[in-house]
Design a protein around this motif. Structure first.
Motif, PDB file in Angstrom:
ATOM      1  N   UNK A   5      34.742  31.771  42.696  1.00 47.55           N
ATOM      2  CA  UNK A   5      35.598  31.755  41.816  1.00 47.55           C
ATOM      3  C   UNK A   5      37.121  32.020  42.275  1.00 47.55           C
ATOM      4  N   UNK A   6      37.925  31.329  41.614  1.00 49.53           N
ATOM      5  CA  UNK A   6      39.399  31.309  42.039  1.00 49.53           C
ATOM      6  C   UNK A   6      40.241  32.084  40.740  1.00 49.53           C
ATOM      7  N   UNK A   7      41.120  33.051  40.917  1.00 51.02           N
ATOM      8  CA  UNK A   7      41.726  33.636  40.275  1.00 51.02           C
ATOM      9  C   UNK A   7      43.097  32.805  40.256  1.00 51.02           C
ATOM     10  N   UNK A   8      43.259  32.026  39.296  1.00 54.16           N
ATOM     11  CA  UNK A   8      44.282  30.945  39.280  1.00 54.16           C
ATOM     12  C   UNK A   8      45.404  30.918  38.328  1.00 54.16           C
ATOM     13  N   UNK A   9      46.547  30.547  38.803  1.00 55.07           N
ATOM     14  CA  UNK A   9      47.569  30.293  37.801  1.00 55.07           C
ATOM     15  C   UNK A   9      48.100  28.798  37.948  1.00 55.07           C
ATOM     16  N   UNK A  38      42.771  38.069  31.527  1.00 53.84           N
ATOM     17  CA  UNK A  38      43.075  38.973  32.466  1.00 53.84           C
ATOM     18  C   UNK A  38      41.680  39.539  32.865  1.00 53.84           C
ATOM     19  N   UNK A  39      41.567  40.015  34.258  1.00 57.90           N
ATOM     20  CA  UNK A  39      40.441  40.774  34.630  1.00 57.90           C
ATOM     21  C   UNK A  39      40.356  42.204  33.942  1.00 57.90           C
ATOM     22  N   UNK A  40      39.151  42.575  33.935  1.00 55.05           N
ATOM     23  CA  UNK A  40      39.435  44.079  33.523  1.00 55.05           C
ATOM     24  C   UNK A  40      39.561  45.100  34.832  1.00 55.05           C
ATOM     25  N   UNK A  41      39.827  46.341  34.635  1.00 52.43           N
ATOM     26  CA  UNK A  41      40.150  47.397  35.437  1.00 52.43           C
ATOM     27  C   UNK A  41      39.056  47.221  36.746  1.00 52.43           C
ATOM     28  N   UNK A  42      37.612  47.025  36.267  1.00 51.04           N
ATOM     29  CA  UNK A  42      36.511  47.184  36.899  1.00 51.04           C
ATOM     30  C   UNK A  42      36.690  45.827  37.974  1.00 51.04           C
ATOM     31  N   UNK A  43      37.033  44.490  37.257  1.00 52.98           N
ATOM     32  CA  UNK A  43      37.069  43.470  37.885  1.00 52.98           C
ATOM     33  C   UNK A  43      38.217  43.417  39.156  1.00 52.98           C
ATOM     34  N   UNK A  44      39.254  43.783  38.905  1.00 53.86           N
ATOM     35  CA  UNK A  44      40.521  44.265  39.948  1.00 53.86           C
ATOM     36  C   UNK A  44      39.972  45.165  40.892  1.00 53.86           C
ATOM     37  N   UNK A  45      39.271  46.126  40.614  1.00 52.09           N
ATOM     38  CA  UNK A  45      38.532  47.082  41.677  1.00 52.09           C
ATOM     39  C   UNK A  45      37.857  46.092  42.646  1.00 52.09           C
ATOM     40  N   UNK A  46      37.011  45.493  42.010  1.00 53.25           N
ATOM     41  CA  UNK A  46      35.861  44.656  42.659  1.00 53.25           C
ATOM     42  C   UNK A  46      36.551  43.592  43.668  1.00 53.25           C
ATOM     43  N   UNK A  47      37.653  42.897  43.167  1.00 59.47           N
ATOM     44  CA  UNK A  47      38.618  42.142  43.916  1.00 59.47           C
ATOM     45  C   UNK A  47      38.885  42.604  45.067  1.00 59.47           C
ATOM     46  N   UNK A  48      39.662  43.743  44.831  1.00 60.34           N
ATOM     47  CA  UNK A  48      40.240  44.657  45.907  1.00 60.34           C
ATOM     48  C   UNK A  48      39.117  45.157  46.917  1.00 60.34           C
ATOM     49  N   UNK A  49      38.045  45.320  46.456  1.00 60.46           N
ATOM     50  CA  UNK A  49      36.808  45.840  47.281  1.00 60.46           C
ATOM     51  C   UNK A  49      36.691  44.501  48.180  1.00 60.46           C
ATOM     52  N   UNK A  50      36.609  43.468  47.550  1.00 60.15           N
ATOM     53  CA  UNK A  50      35.935  42.018  48.215  1.00 60.15           C
ATOM     54  C   UNK A  50      37.222  41.640  49.353  1.00 60.15           C
ATOM     55  N   UNK A  51      38.212  42.142  48.990  1.00 61.08           N
ATOM     56  CA  UNK A  51      39.408  41.672  49.980  1.00 61.08           C
ATOM     57  C   UNK A  51      39.527  42.788  51.023  1.00 61.08           C
ATOM     58  N   UNK A  52      38.799  43.687  50.903  1.00 64.71           N
ATOM     59  CA  UNK A  52      38.855  45.042  51.755  1.00 64.71           C
ATOM     60  C   UNK A  52      40.419  45.459  51.693  1.00 64.71           C
ATOM     61  N   UNK A  53      40.846  45.730  50.600  1.00 66.10           N
ATOM     62  CA  UNK A  53      42.135  46.203  50.619  1.00 66.10           C
ATOM     63  C   UNK A  53      42.568  47.013  49.216  1.00 66.10           C
ATOM     64  N   UNK A  78      43.345  54.180  42.827  1.00 66.04           N
ATOM     65  CA  UNK A  78      43.092  52.681  42.708  1.00 66.04           C
ATOM     66  C   UNK A  78      42.620  52.290  41.039  1.00 66.04           C
ATOM     67  N   UNK A  79      41.704  53.302  40.500  1.00 68.39           N
ATOM     68  CA  UNK A  79      41.403  53.013  39.370  1.00 68.39           C
ATOM     69  C   UNK A  79      42.675  52.766  38.147  1.00 68.39           C
ATOM     70  N   UNK A  80      43.414  54.018  38.489  1.00 66.12           N
ATOM     71  CA  UNK A  80      44.725  53.882  37.483  1.00 66.12           C
ATOM     72  C   UNK A  80      45.571  52.605  37.597  1.00 66.12           C
ATOM     73  N   UNK A  85      46.949  46.794  36.307  1.00 71.44           N
ATOM     74  CA  UNK A  85      47.084  45.184  36.723  1.00 71.44           C
ATOM     75  C   UNK A  85      46.198  44.509  35.409  1.00 71.44           C
ATOM     76  N   UNK A  86      45.156  45.319  34.905  1.00 73.29           N
ATOM     77  CA  UNK A  86      44.365  44.629  33.818  1.00 73.29           C
ATOM     78  C   UNK A  86      45.073  44.523  32.332  1.00 73.29           C
ATOM     79  N   UNK A  87      46.165  45.534  32.351  1.00 75.05           N
ATOM     80  CA  UNK A  87      47.068  45.138  31.106  1.00 75.05           C
ATOM     81  C   UNK A  87      48.386  44.597  31.630  1.00 75.05           C
ATOM     82  N   UNK A  88      48.667  44.236  32.909  1.00 71.58           N
ATOM     83  CA  UNK A  88      49.905  43.504  33.256  1.00 71.58           C
ATOM     84  C   UNK A  88      49.367  42.377  34.096  1.00 71.58           C
ATOM     85  N   UNK A  89      48.733  41.596  33.763  1.00 70.21           N
ATOM     86  CA  UNK A  89      47.847  40.401  35.181  1.00 70.21           C
ATOM     87  C   UNK A  89      49.009  39.823  35.885  1.00 70.21           C
TER      88      UNK A  89
END
Length: 118
Positions: A5-9, A38-53, A78-80, A85-89
């Motif tokens: 998956x690519x998160x793309x602009x 926009x990704x959900x907050x859970x998606x953003x947390x998952x992306x960060x975890x995938x990046x190990x960041x 991180x959750x907050x 990020x979910x609100x302001x993608x």
């Protein structure tokens, strides 16, 4: 279903270059135009975890929203931050490519970094 998956602009040259690089290497990723969907907050947390960041490491610090929300001095967890990020993608760094088999991810800056996933 694609393995990537690519998160793309599409307005971002690095994002377009990364998508083209994947396609040139035989990968047809699932494309998520994250400003439209926009990704959900859970998606953003998952992306960060995938990046190990932490989420703070995948923010675009030069965006107006970053400054307006005073995120340089953000003290929440991180959750907050993921909820913001979910609100302001626009805050999400781009492009981000996720490999589904092991949930590894790379930010395509420079685009060639995503080749590590292939």
């Amino acid at each position: 279903m694609s393995q990537f998956t690519i998160y793309h602009n599409p307005r971002c040259s690095k994002s377009r270059q990364t998508l083209q690089l994947l396609q040139d290497n035989g990968v047809e990723p699932r494309v998520i135009e994250y400003l439209k969907t926009p990704p959900s907050a859970a998606d953003v947390l998952s992306i960060a975890a995938s990046l190990e960041q932490p989420v703070s490491a995948i923010l675009r610090t030069k965006e107006d929203e970053y400054k307006q929300l005073n995120l340089a001095s953000f003290t929440g967890d991180d959750a907050a931050l993921a909820a913001l990020v979910a609100e302001y993608p626009k805050l999400l760094e781009r492009p981000i490519v996720v490999r589904h088999s092991d949930q590894a991810a790379r930010i395509g800056r420079p685009p060639e970094l995503v080749l590590e996933l292939l």
